[in-house]
Design a protein around this motif. Structure first.
Motif, PDB file in Angstrom:
ATOM      1  N   TYR A 190      -4.613   0.436  -1.573  1.00 41.98           N
ATOM      2  CA  TYR A 190      -4.161  -0.859  -1.082  1.00 41.98           C
ATOM      3  C   TYR A 190      -4.220  -1.691  -2.395  1.00 41.98           C
ATOM      4  O   TYR A 190      -5.329  -2.059  -3.241  1.00 41.98           O
ATOM      5  CB  TYR A 190      -5.165  -1.537   0.252  1.00 41.98           C
ATOM      6  CG  TYR A 190      -5.213  -0.263   1.019  1.00 41.98           C
ATOM      7  CD1 TYR A 190      -4.361  -0.805   2.150  1.00 41.98           C
ATOM      8  CD2 TYR A 190      -6.251   1.241   1.125  1.00 41.98           C
ATOM      9  CE1 TYR A 190      -4.634   0.037   3.397  1.00 41.98           C
ATOM     10  CE2 TYR A 190      -5.568   1.533   2.149  1.00 41.98           C
ATOM     11  CZ  TYR A 190      -5.170   1.525   3.445  1.00 41.98           C
ATOM     12  OH  TYR A 190      -5.458   2.086   3.936  1.00 41.98           O
ATOM     13  N   GLU A 229      -0.164  10.337  -5.600  1.00 45.61           N
ATOM     14  CA  GLU A 229      -0.135  11.097  -5.505  1.00 45.61           C
ATOM     15  C   GLU A 229       0.457  12.150  -7.046  1.00 45.61           C
ATOM     16  O   GLU A 229       0.150  13.300  -6.845  1.00 45.61           O
ATOM     17  CB  GLU A 229       1.909  11.065  -5.712  1.00 45.61           C
ATOM     18  CG  GLU A 229       1.835  10.586  -4.186  1.00 45.61           C
ATOM     19  CD  GLU A 229       4.126  10.624  -4.325  1.00 45.61           C
ATOM     20  OE1 GLU A 229       4.535  11.207  -5.191  1.00 45.61           O
ATOM     21  OE2 GLU A 229       4.130  10.197  -3.439  1.00 45.61           O
ATOM     22  N   PHE A 246       2.076   6.392  -7.943  1.00 46.96           N
ATOM     23  CA  PHE A 246       1.961   6.408  -6.493  1.00 46.96           C
ATOM     24  C   PHE A 246       2.684   5.701  -6.157  1.00 46.96           C
ATOM     25  O   PHE A 246       3.373   4.284  -5.885  1.00 46.96           O
ATOM     26  CB  PHE A 246       1.108   5.298  -5.601  1.00 46.96           C
ATOM     27  CG  PHE A 246       0.609   3.906  -6.043  1.00 46.96           C
ATOM     28  CD1 PHE A 246       0.703   2.987  -6.127  1.00 46.96           C
ATOM     29  CD2 PHE A 246      -0.966   4.343  -7.503  1.00 46.96           C
ATOM     30  CE1 PHE A 246       0.386   1.625  -6.875  1.00 46.96           C
ATOM     31  CE2 PHE A 246      -0.672   2.989  -7.721  1.00 46.96           C
ATOM     32  CZ  PHE A 246      -1.091   1.887  -7.198  1.00 46.96           C
ATOM     33  N   PRO A 271      -4.910   6.764   0.239  1.00 46.47           N
ATOM     34  CA  PRO A 271      -3.904   5.994   0.106  1.00 46.47           C
ATOM     35  C   PRO A 271      -4.261   5.083  -0.769  1.00 46.47           C
ATOM     36  O   PRO A 271      -5.822   4.697  -0.908  1.00 46.47           O
ATOM     37  CB  PRO A 271      -4.290   4.987   1.937  1.00 46.47           C
ATOM     38  CG  PRO A 271      -5.383   5.357   1.879  1.00 46.47           C
ATOM     39  CD  PRO A 271      -5.436   6.914   1.412  1.00 46.47           C
ATOM     40  N   ASN A 318       6.726   3.827  -6.098  1.00 46.40           N
ATOM     41  CA  ASN A 318       6.782   2.576  -4.944  1.00 46.40           C
ATOM     42  C   ASN A 318       8.127   2.041  -6.010  1.00 46.40           C
ATOM     43  O   ASN A 318       7.931   1.952  -7.350  1.00 46.40           O
ATOM     44  CB  ASN A 318       5.767   1.836  -5.156  1.00 46.40           C
ATOM     45  CG  ASN A 318       5.190   0.858  -6.366  1.00 46.40           C
ATOM     46  OD1 ASN A 318       5.359   0.255  -7.014  1.00 46.40           O
ATOM     47  ND2 ASN A 318       4.330   2.162  -6.721  1.00 46.40           N
ATOM     48  N   TYR A 335       1.985   1.294 -11.287  1.00 50.33           N
ATOM     49  CA  TYR A 335       0.910   2.399 -10.927  1.00 50.33           C
ATOM     50  C   TYR A 335      -0.574   1.296 -11.143  1.00 50.33           C
ATOM     51  O   TYR A 335      -0.824  -0.026 -12.302  1.00 50.33           O
ATOM     52  CB  TYR A 335       1.388   3.030 -11.565  1.00 50.33           C
ATOM     53  CG  TYR A 335       1.946   2.983 -12.785  1.00 50.33           C
ATOM     54  CD1 TYR A 335       1.455   2.965 -14.033  1.00 50.33           C
ATOM     55  CD2 TYR A 335       3.534   3.159 -12.815  1.00 50.33           C
ATOM     56  CE1 TYR A 335       1.735   2.958 -15.621  1.00 50.33           C
ATOM     57  CE2 TYR A 335       4.154   2.652 -14.089  1.00 50.33           C
ATOM     58  CZ  TYR A 335       3.278   2.482 -15.281  1.00 50.33           C
ATOM     59  OH  TYR A 335       4.258   2.562 -16.607  1.00 50.33           O
ATOM     60  N   TYR A 348       0.721  -1.451  -0.563  1.00 51.58           N
ATOM     61  CA  TYR A 348       0.348  -0.400   0.167  1.00 51.58           C
ATOM     62  C   TYR A 348       0.907   1.140  -0.012  1.00 51.58           C
ATOM     63  O   TYR A 348       2.003   0.963   0.832  1.00 51.58           O
ATOM     64  CB  TYR A 348      -1.544   0.074   1.440  1.00 51.58           C
ATOM     65  CG  TYR A 348      -0.482  -0.456   2.080  1.00 51.58           C
ATOM     66  CD1 TYR A 348      -0.276   1.353   3.712  1.00 51.58           C
ATOM     67  CD2 TYR A 348      -0.429  -1.179   2.835  1.00 51.58           C
ATOM     68  CE1 TYR A 348       0.118   1.009   4.678  1.00 51.58           C
ATOM     69  CE2 TYR A 348       0.557  -1.423   4.154  1.00 51.58           C
ATOM     70  CZ  TYR A 348       0.391  -0.371   5.369  1.00 51.58           C
ATOM     71  OH  TYR A 348       1.378  -0.387   6.793  1.00 51.58           O
ATOM     72  N   ASP A 349      -0.061   2.383  -0.917  1.00 48.18           N
ATOM     73  CA  ASP A 349       0.899   3.445  -0.758  1.00 48.18           C
ATOM     74  C   ASP A 349       0.363   4.714  -1.171  1.00 48.18           C
ATOM     75  O   ASP A 349      -1.120   4.763  -1.035  1.00 48.18           O
ATOM     76  CB  ASP A 349       1.926   3.556  -1.870  1.00 48.18           C
ATOM     77  CG  ASP A 349       3.110   4.307  -1.685  1.00 48.18           C
ATOM     78  OD1 ASP A 349       3.506   5.152  -1.752  1.00 48.18           O
ATOM     79  OD2 ASP A 349       4.390   4.308  -2.010  1.00 48.18           O
ATOM     80  N   THR A 350       0.026   5.443  -1.356  1.00 52.18           N
ATOM     81  CA  THR A 350      -0.018   6.894  -1.265  1.00 52.18           C
ATOM     82  C   THR A 350      -0.241   7.860  -2.678  1.00 52.18           C
ATOM     83  O   THR A 350       0.717   8.041  -3.048  1.00 52.18           O
ATOM     84  CB  THR A 350       0.294   8.665  -0.339  1.00 52.18           C
ATOM     85  OG1 THR A 350       0.257   7.630   1.158  1.00 52.18           O
ATOM     86  CG2 THR A 350      -0.904   9.397  -0.114  1.00 52.18           C
TER      87      THR A 350
END
Length: 726
Positions: A686, A535, A616, A684, A618, A623, A531-533
């Motif tokens: 997921y 942007e 997001f 967030p 990573n 993405y 999981y990330d945020t």
């Protein structure tokens, strides 16, 4: 080239030889491939044997020297100013008694009063001039007055100046009156309320010697927290009068109910201390039996604390460390403050509630717990079996058709069966797959989010047969473990991608969820679990070709045609940004990471990312994005990408995360240039893997294990159970 070329056209011959040599070297070079992440043989958390010998001896009490008080800090007070400071007047003097009669009373007072405070008062009284003359009287017991009267208990602040007396004491004969006493103000010290009752402290002190013979088998962090707590607070939490108390029974009930939240009660089992006969044969006290009783009580105390903390640890972070399962998992393990946890238990009015509160606190987990309870109460369900390998197409005949119709009777919705009531009533078990039956099957496929083509293949059969209750229970238990890897609260605004369901959903409080079909990674290029945020939303994006795709998929074509990337319109640049021809690149050097090169596809209708991508950032380079390959969204099984998530409605998702309209997104795309918008709101995303997950309609969805991750997690939990039980 010919002999004459070699003799008469030497430069051309040499150039030809040079090109052939490069081809030979290229063909002789070993084929390089970038391997995908792998699955590991799971290694469970280590259990350790914790010695409690350090706790067997009480630490020496710390002696703190009193602080000196500067004389100028004590200001004298007049009797008038001092009198109101006494919270209560002194009680009337009791009847006169002899010193001998006063002694027992004084002894009792000495046991009950604060010794330091009484000594201080005594010193203050004898500091008066006339007090010295009274000292020649008969010896007095502590706490008795010069006339044999006991000094009443004094509470609150003792001011400087004369001691205040009650109206009743004002009638005391003049010869018994005490002169004014000039003494500094003394503030009574108020001790903090002890967190445990004194009996628990005393009982622990009696039994603590047995800790020298007791060891705990526990997780290292659990053992450390247990030792730290009892070193600081040496008192029983779970034992009263050598037996488990009500708090202990509440903890054990919570541990026994661990299965309700997807945990294994056997991981937290604690044996009750057995009854120990204390009376010896001759009617005296059997000290050996008393020691055995103390040891049993102390062992129970320590083991129950360790098991309670293990439960709280598992409930918060999960039994399994996700990142030890495979390279596809990127879910750093949570840190749990067990020192705070046991302190919380020690002070909790409801210890069971304090423990259960460590489980995830989100609606999805609670829905899973309710469904788990329902399934366990229901037992296994009726199922219809359809032969493996069945493939029923419209217009064909198949003996399995009868089982297909029986399964629709069992699993079809009431609305579906009402709409096709005549067809279902008229079916008499024949093998002919008639148009009426095809229409029935198509509608069943629609309500199960399958391709409505009337073909009964593996996916339709899976929906018809369904998942047994036992299988559903297992999926729920695994799902509840996975929820513990995520934050306790998933967020009011969030994007949730569930790989086995092939769906992405935007959720926001107060509005209907936006759910769409997605394409995820194929089994050889699995989408990671992390999981990330979010942007950025990028319009008309370039596609930067990942290194793995360059090596695994483009290299074979570049071997045959070094100018392949130039021909299909890709940009090839050096790390400094200088554009070069793909034919001029030593691709074997790139594949072996001896040199670096960047390859990207220009924006356009054929671009692999379509109109937009949602970023997001990573380390997995995953993405969400558009795609020109729209036909794949019609498939039931949609694992076709290299790991990124392709969206069926990319404009809708972009508008949702930006808080804009789809018209706004369309206008940005229509500008035709590569551009982007930042995404605010800390949303967030997921990128998750759940084979059981609550759906928008309130039902629990169950999905196929497309990457076999359920099997790996099941084995990890079993390894953990074995390690703890060994």
């Amino acid at each position: 080239m010919s002999f004459f070329d070699r003799v008469f056209n030497t430069p051309a011959y040499r150039e030809h030889q040079r090109r052939e040599e490069k081809v030979r070297v290229r063909e002789a070079a070993p084929v390089v491939r970038v391997s995908s992440p792998r699955y590991y043989t799971y290694k469970p958390d280590n259990m350790t044997t914790v010695s409690l010998e350090d706790l067997a001896v009480a630490p020496e009490p710390e002696i703190v020297a009193p602080e000196a008080v500067a004389p100028e800090a004590v200001a004298p007070q007049t009797p008038e100013a001092a009198a109101p400071a006494v919270s209560e007047p002194l009680a009337a003097a009791p009847e006169t008694v002899t010193p001998e009669a006063a002694a027992p009373q004084a002894a009792q007072a000495d046991a009950a009063d604060d010794q330091a405070f009484v000594s201080m008062v005594d010193t203050a009284l004898h500091a008066a001039p006339d007090a010295a003359s009274d000292a020649s009287a008969a010896p007095q017991a502590d706490g008795a007055s010069s006339t044999g009267e006991t000094i009443p208990e004094i509470t609150g602040t003792l001011p400087a100046g004369e001691l205040a007396v009650s109206d009743a004491a004002a009638d005391t004969p003049a010869e018994l009156e005490q002169p004014a006493v000039s003494a500094p103000a003394v503030q009574a010290v108020v001790e903090p309320v002890a967190p445990v009752v004194p009996q628990a402290v005393a009982a622990f002190a009696d039994a603590r010697g047995e800790l020298a013979h007791i060891t705990l088998r526990a997780l290292p962090e659990v053992g450390k927290a247990v030792k730290a707590h009892y070193a600081e607070e040496p008192a029983f939490l779970w034992v009263s009068d050598d037996a488990p108390n009500a708090r202990a029974k509440a903890v054990m009930a919570a541990l026994a109910s661990a299965g309700d939240v997807g945990l294994d009660p056997s991981d937290y089992a604690v044996a009750l201390p057995g009854a120990v006969l204390v009376a010896s044969a001759n009617g005296g006290v059997d000290l050996t039996a008393a020691q055995a009783r103390h040891k049993a009580s102390m062992r129970f105390e320590m083991e129950l604390s360790a098991k309670a903390l293990t439960y709280m640890l598992d409930a918060r972070r999960g039994r399994v460390d996700a990142d030890r399962l495979s390279g596809y998992h990127d879910l750093p393990r949570k840190t749990v403050d067990l020192d705070a946890a046991i302190t919380e238990l020690a002070g909790a009015d409801d210890v069971a509630a304090a423990m259960v509160a460590y489980n995830p606190d989100n609606a999805e987990f609670k829905a899973m717990a309710r469904e788990l309870a329902r399934l366990r109460d229901a037992g296994d369900s009726t199922r219809v079996t359809i032969a493996d390998g069945t493939l029923l197409k419209p217009g064909r005949a198949d003996p399995e058709l009868a089982n297909v119709i029986a399964a629709i009777h069992l699993r079809g919705s009431h609305t579906l069966k009402q709409a096709h009531a005549a067809t279902l009533a008229g079916y008499v078990g024949t093998d002919e797959y008639t148009p009426e039956l095809v229409a029935l099957v198509k509608d069943f496929q629609k309500e199960n989010n399958l391709s409505a083509d009337g073909v009964v293949g593996s996916n339709t059969i899976r929906a018809l047969v369904g998942v047994s209750n036992d299988d559903k229970i297992e999926k729920l238990v695994l799902a509840m473990e996975r929820v513990r890897w995520l934050p306790r609260q998933l967020g009011d605004r969030r994007v949730f991608i569930n790989q086995p369901a092939f769906t992405a959903t935007y959720l926001q409080s107060g509005r209907d969820p936006l759910t769409m079909r997605v394409v995820v990674g194929k089994k050889s290029n699995q989408t990671n679990f992390f999981y990330d945020t979010i942007e950025t939303v990028e319009y008309n994006p370039y596609w930067g070709v990942p290194y793995s795709i360059i090596v695994n998929e483009m290299m074979p074509k570049l071997r045959e045609d070094p100018g392949y990337l130039d021909r299909i319109g890709y940009e090839v640049t050096t790390p400094s940004g200088r554009q070069v021809s793909s034919a001029a690149v030593d691709w074997h050097s790139v594949a072996t990471k001896q040199s670096s090169i960047n390859v990207r596809q220009r924006p356009g209708s054929s671009n692999a990312l379509g109109e937009l991508k949602i970023l997001f950032p990573n380390k997995h380079h995953i993405y969400m994005h558009d795609t020109p390959a729209k036909a794949l969204f019609k498939r039931d099984m949609r694992a076709f990408s290299h790991g990124c998530v392709r969206l069926a409605d990319p404009r809708g998702m972009a508008a949702a995360v930006l808080g804009k309209t789809t018209d706004y997104v369309a206008s940005r795309i229509a500008q035709g240039r590569n551009d982007s918008d930042d995404v605010g709101g800390n949303i967030p995303v997921y990128v998750a893997y759940f084979t059981a997950w609550p759906q928008a309609d309130g039902e629990m969805g169950y999905f196929a294990d497309i990457y076999d991750r359920d099997a790996h997690l099941r084995r990890a939990i079993e390894s953990t159970r074995n390690a703890r039980g060994a």
